[in-house]
Write a protein that holds these residues in place. Structure first.
Motif, PDB file in Angstrom:
ATOM      1  N   PRO A 107       0.821  -1.205   0.000  1.00 21.63           N
ATOM      2  CA  PRO A 107       0.000   0.000   0.000  1.00 21.63           C
ATOM      3  C   PRO A 107       0.860   1.263   0.000  1.00 21.63           C
ATOM      4  CG  PRO A 107      -0.795  -1.571   1.632  1.00 21.63           C
ATOM      5  CD  PRO A 107       0.530  -2.079   1.144  1.00 21.63           C
ATOM      6  N   PHE A 108       0.416   2.255  -0.760  1.00 18.57           N
ATOM      7  CA  PHE A 108       1.028   3.582  -0.822  1.00 18.57           C
ATOM      8  C   PHE A 108       2.354   3.587  -1.585  1.00 18.57           C
ATOM      9  CE2 PHE A 108      -0.527   2.901   3.669  1.00 18.57           C
ATOM     10  CZ  PHE A 108      -1.846   3.216   3.392  1.00 18.57           C
ATOM     11  N   THR A 109       2.684   2.493  -2.281  1.00 23.60           N
ATOM     12  CA  THR A 109       3.941   2.398  -3.018  1.00 23.60           C
ATOM     13  C   THR A 109       3.801   3.024  -4.396  1.00 23.60           C
ATOM     14  OG1 THR A 109       4.505   0.353  -1.877  1.00 23.60           O
ATOM     15  CG2 THR A 109       5.639   0.779  -3.937  1.00 23.60           C
ATOM     16  N   PHE A 169      -5.046  -4.929  -0.843  1.00 24.55           N
ATOM     17  CA  PHE A 169      -4.042  -5.727  -0.134  1.00 24.55           C
ATOM     18  C   PHE A 169      -4.650  -6.506   1.029  1.00 24.55           C
ATOM     19  CE2 PHE A 169      -1.131  -3.246  -2.614  1.00 24.55           C
ATOM     20  CZ  PHE A 169      -0.045  -4.095  -2.783  1.00 24.55           C
ATOM     21  N   GLN A 170      -5.769  -6.051   1.532  1.00 26.45           N
ATOM     22  CA  GLN A 170      -6.446  -6.821   2.573  1.00 26.45           C
ATOM     23  C   GLN A 170      -7.157  -8.054   2.013  1.00 26.45           C
ATOM     24  OE1 GLN A 170      -8.855  -3.628   4.389  1.00 26.45           O
ATOM     25  NE2 GLN A 170      -7.707  -3.994   6.287  1.00 26.45           N
ATOM     26  N   ASN A 171      -7.310  -8.108   0.702  1.00 26.34           N
ATOM     27  CA  ASN A 171      -8.024  -9.213   0.066  1.00 26.34           C
ATOM     28  C   ASN A 171      -7.158  -9.926  -0.968  1.00 26.34           C
ATOM     29  OD1 ASN A 171     -10.979  -8.959   1.078  1.00 26.34           O
ATOM     30  ND2 ASN A 171     -10.399  -6.860   0.559  1.00 26.34           N
ATOM     31  N   LEU A 172      -5.891 -10.098  -0.642  1.00 28.38           N
ATOM     32  CA  LEU A 172      -4.981 -10.782  -1.555  1.00 28.38           C
ATOM     33  C   LEU A 172      -5.359 -12.256  -1.692  1.00 28.38           C
ATOM     34  CD1 LEU A 172      -1.537  -9.374  -0.333  1.00 28.38           C
ATOM     35  CD2 LEU A 172      -2.728  -8.782  -2.454  1.00 28.38           C
ATOM     36  N   PRO A 173      -5.154 -12.837  -2.881  1.00 24.70           N
ATOM     37  CA  PRO A 173      -5.410 -14.261  -3.050  1.00 24.70           C
ATOM     38  C   PRO A 173      -4.401 -15.095  -2.262  1.00 24.70           C
ATOM     39  CG  PRO A 173      -4.385 -13.352  -5.002  1.00 24.70           C
ATOM     40  CD  PRO A 173      -4.712 -12.185  -4.121  1.00 24.70           C
ATOM     41  N   GLU A 174      -4.735 -16.359  -2.032  1.00 21.06           N
ATOM     42  CA  GLU A 174      -3.891 -17.208  -1.191  1.00 21.06           C
ATOM     43  C   GLU A 174      -2.484 -17.362  -1.741  1.00 21.06           C
ATOM     44  OE1 GLU A 174      -3.840 -21.654   0.908  1.00 21.06           O
ATOM     45  OE2 GLU A 174      -5.269 -21.214  -0.701  1.00 21.06           O
ATOM     46  N   GLU A 175      -2.335 -17.353  -3.056  1.00 19.63           N
ATOM     47  CA  GLU A 175      -0.995 -17.526  -3.618  1.00 19.63           C
ATOM     48  C   GLU A 175      -0.069 -16.348  -3.325  1.00 19.63           C
ATOM     49  OE1 GLU A 175      -3.763 -16.437  -7.154  1.00 19.63           O
ATOM     50  OE2 GLU A 175      -3.825 -17.733  -5.372  1.00 19.63           O
ATOM     51  N   LYS A 225      -9.070  -5.925  -8.681  1.00 16.19           N
ATOM     52  CA  LYS A 225      -8.410  -7.135  -8.216  1.00 16.19           C
ATOM     53  C   LYS A 225      -6.892  -6.944  -8.268  1.00 16.19           C
ATOM     54  CE  LYS A 225     -12.129  -9.707  -7.635  1.00 16.19           C
ATOM     55  NZ  LYS A 225     -12.568 -10.172  -6.291  1.00 16.19           N
ATOM     56  N   TYR A 226      -6.203  -7.637  -7.379  1.00 19.08           N
ATOM     57  CA  TYR A 226      -4.755  -7.525  -7.306  1.00 19.08           C
ATOM     58  C   TYR A 226      -4.101  -8.101  -8.559  1.00 19.08           C
ATOM     59  CZ  TYR A 226      -0.013  -7.883  -5.405  1.00 19.08           C
ATOM     60  OH  TYR A 226       1.332  -7.755  -5.196  1.00 19.08           O
ATOM     61  N   ILE A 227      -3.133  -7.399  -9.105  1.00 21.48           N
ATOM     62  CA  ILE A 227      -2.345  -7.869 -10.240  1.00 21.48           C
ATOM     63  C   ILE A 227      -0.987  -8.310  -9.706  1.00 21.48           C
ATOM     64  CG2 ILE A 227      -1.310  -7.268 -12.453  1.00 21.48           C
ATOM     65  CD1 ILE A 227      -3.471  -5.116 -12.730  1.00 21.48           C
ATOM     66  N   ASN A 228      -0.666  -9.577  -9.827  1.00 27.93           N
ATOM     67  CA  ASN A 228       0.583 -10.056  -9.242  1.00 27.93           C
ATOM     68  C   ASN A 228       1.786  -9.654 -10.087  1.00 27.93           C
ATOM     69  OD1 ASN A 228       0.871 -11.908 -11.363  1.00 27.93           O
ATOM     70  ND2 ASN A 228       0.244 -13.675 -10.152  1.00 27.93           N
ATOM     71  N   ARG A 229       2.958  -9.997  -9.617  1.00 29.23           N
ATOM     72  CA  ARG A 229       4.190  -9.533 -10.252  1.00 29.23           C
ATOM     73  C   ARG A 229       4.336 -10.063 -11.675  1.00 29.23           C
ATOM     74  NH1 ARG A 229       4.742 -13.374  -6.496  1.00 29.23           N
ATOM     75  NH2 ARG A 229       6.410 -14.936  -6.560  1.00 29.23           N
ATOM     76  N   LEU A 262       8.941   4.208 -12.741  1.00 29.41           N
ATOM     77  CA  LEU A 262       7.610   3.885 -13.252  1.00 29.41           C
ATOM     78  C   LEU A 262       6.655   3.510 -12.126  1.00 29.41           C
ATOM     79  CD1 LEU A 262       5.605   2.926 -15.535  1.00 29.41           C
ATOM     80  CD2 LEU A 262       6.804   0.732 -15.460  1.00 29.41           C
ATOM     81  N   ASP A 263       5.411   3.949 -12.240  1.00 26.97           N
ATOM     82  CA  ASP A 263       4.321   3.402 -11.420  1.00 26.97           C
ATOM     83  C   ASP A 263       3.752   2.200 -12.161  1.00 26.97           C
ATOM     84  OD1 ASP A 263       4.703   5.524  -9.711  1.00 26.97           O
ATOM     85  OD2 ASP A 263       2.825   6.544 -10.211  1.00 26.97           O
ATOM     86  N   GLN A 264       3.910   1.013 -11.585  1.00 30.78           N
ATOM     87  CA  GLN A 264       3.409  -0.178 -12.251  1.00 30.78           C
ATOM     88  C   GLN A 264       1.879  -0.262 -12.144  1.00 30.78           C
ATOM     89  OE1 GLN A 264       6.031  -3.774 -11.583  1.00 30.78           O
ATOM     90  NE2 GLN A 264       7.028  -2.356 -10.160  1.00 30.78           N
ATOM     91  N   LEU A 265       1.307  -1.267 -12.773  1.00 31.18           N
ATOM     92  CA  LEU A 265      -0.138  -1.421 -12.783  1.00 31.18           C
ATOM     93  C   LEU A 265      -0.715  -1.410 -11.375  1.00 31.18           C
ATOM     94  CD1 LEU A 265      -0.664  -4.213 -15.475  1.00 31.18           C
ATOM     95  CD2 LEU A 265      -1.466  -1.844 -15.618  1.00 31.18           C
ATOM     96  N   ALA A 266      -1.726  -0.572 -11.156  1.00 32.11           N
ATOM     97  CA  ALA A 266      -2.442  -0.468  -9.883  1.00 32.11           C
ATOM     98  C   ALA A 266      -1.607   0.130  -8.763  1.00 32.11           C
ATOM     99  CB  ALA A 266      -3.020  -1.816  -9.451  1.00 32.11           C
ATOM    100  N   PHE A 267      -0.595   0.914  -9.135  1.00 30.37           N
ATOM    101  CA  PHE A 267       0.206   1.645  -8.152  1.00 30.37           C
ATOM    102  C   PHE A 267       0.343   3.093  -8.599  1.00 30.37           C
ATOM    103  CE2 PHE A 267       1.494  -2.731  -7.500  1.00 30.37           C
ATOM    104  CZ  PHE A 267       1.576  -2.838  -6.125  1.00 30.37           C
ATOM    105  N   GLY A 268       0.474   3.986  -7.608  1.00 30.76           N
ATOM    106  CA  GLY A 268       0.664   5.391  -7.920  1.00 30.76           C
ATOM    107  C   GLY A 268      -0.462   5.928  -8.771  1.00 30.76           C
ATOM    108  N   GLY A 269      -0.108   6.634  -9.845  1.00 30.32           N
ATOM    109  CA  GLY A 269      -1.106   7.227 -10.718  1.00 30.32           C
ATOM    110  C   GLY A 269      -1.493   6.379 -11.904  1.00 30.32           C
ATOM    111  N   THR A 270      -0.873   5.209 -12.043  1.00 28.88           N
ATOM    112  CA  THR A 270      -1.193   4.327 -13.165  1.00 28.88           C
ATOM    113  C   THR A 270      -2.550   3.664 -12.946  1.00 28.88           C
ATOM    114  OG1 THR A 270       1.114   3.956 -13.770  1.00 28.88           O
ATOM    115  CG2 THR A 270      -0.428   2.223 -14.381  1.00 28.88           C
TER     116      THR A 270
END
Length: 283
Positions: free
Chosen positions: A33-35, A196-202, A72-76, A57-65
């Motif tokens: 969060p807040f990254t 981030f409070q609802n991250l998938p189990e993986e 939903k969370y986008i993993n690495r 760079l602000d990656q997907l779903a971070f900063g202003g991107t």
């Protein structure tokens, strides 16, 4: 203040910061969060811009991107194509790509699949790419991760977040605090903490978490074409020096440096040393 720029990457409105001119270096932040790019690499945007074109760079779903429509969370692994598209949109070739934490996974994967883009790779204290031990030693760093990346409690207020940052940081400036506050507010409005409070189990089960590097990174390291610099922290319990050394042994064309008195964000805690190593490594 370091200015932000925006560019469309395959229809995704993407935010990045840029400073200086010369050989390009693209920096990829970790996850949490807040990254965002600017606050993660503020000391590189300032400290390397006299010689390099420094891009954070602000990656997907971070900063202003842009965030995904379903939030939903986008993993690495899911961030890799966006970074490739960003590099292509800026017309960069044979550049240096730097990643910290989960950003190191993205950077390494880009170097693996697009060697024409990446001539140099820098990995900064990265449990997202380091191999597990496969024995009892794994439990210690996994427990540290569970404690360090626990988002089960309520989101901190802005003042709580800034106070915690002030207590931890080795480098303070009003400009950086202003940027941290802006990052917090943007993240809060977009509901990032709830993601981030609802991250998938993986993402939360560390024995599942390492599967991505085991499949997409580690089998390819011995064929990595990019010259690689690995800078590791001696004092980060979530990723041990032995893991960094084990990673370095898997990459034939690599240099390994271990820095004391630094945590997970080694490029912040030991910014002068990290910036010096990057300079010297470029010759």
């Amino acid at each position: 203040m370091i200015d932000e720029h925006r560019i469309s990457v395959s229809g995704v409105s993407t935010t990045y910061c840029e400073s200086g001119s010369g050989e390009p270096i693209v920096f990829l932040h970790g996850a949490g969060p807040f990254t965002e790019g600017r606050t993660s690499f503020f000391l590189q945007l300032r400290g390397l811009s006299d010689r390099f074109r420094v891009i954070a760079l602000d990656q997907l779903a971070f900063g202003g991107t842009d965030y995904p429509a379903d939030n939903k969370y986008i993993n690495r692994l899911g961030r890799v194509d966006h970074v490739i598209g960003f590099i292509d949109a800026l017309g960069l070739k044979q550049m240096t790509l730097v990643g910290n934490s989960e950003g190191a996974f993205v950077a390494a994967r880009v170097a693996i699949v697009r060697p024409d883009f990446v001539s140099r790779l820098v990995l900064l204290t990265a449990n997202s790419v380091s191999p597990a031990f496969g024995d009892d030693r794994d439990e210690a760093w996994m427990q540290a991760c569970r404690q360090g990346y626990d988002y089960s409690g309520p989101m901190p207020t802005e003042e709580e977040y800034i106070a915690a940052w002030r207590g931890d940081t080795r480098v303070y400036s009003q400009e950086l605090e202003d940027a941290k506050r802006e990052a917090y507010r943007r993240s809060a409005v977009r509901g990032q903490y709830e993601i981030f409070q609802n991250l998938p189990e993986e993402e939360t089960n560390l024995r599942l978490y390492v599967a991505l590097q085991q499949k997409y990174i580690i089998p390819y390291l011995d064929r990595l074409q990019a010259k690689t610099l690995i800078i590791w922290s001696k004092n980060d319990p979530t990723v041990t020096p032995d893991q960094g050394l084990k990673l370095a042994k898997l990459i034939r064309n690599s240099d390994f440096h271990l820095l004391n008195d630094a945590g997970h964000a080694v490029h912040i805690d030991q910014s002068e040393a990290v910036n010096r190593l990057i300079r010297e490594w470029h010759g």
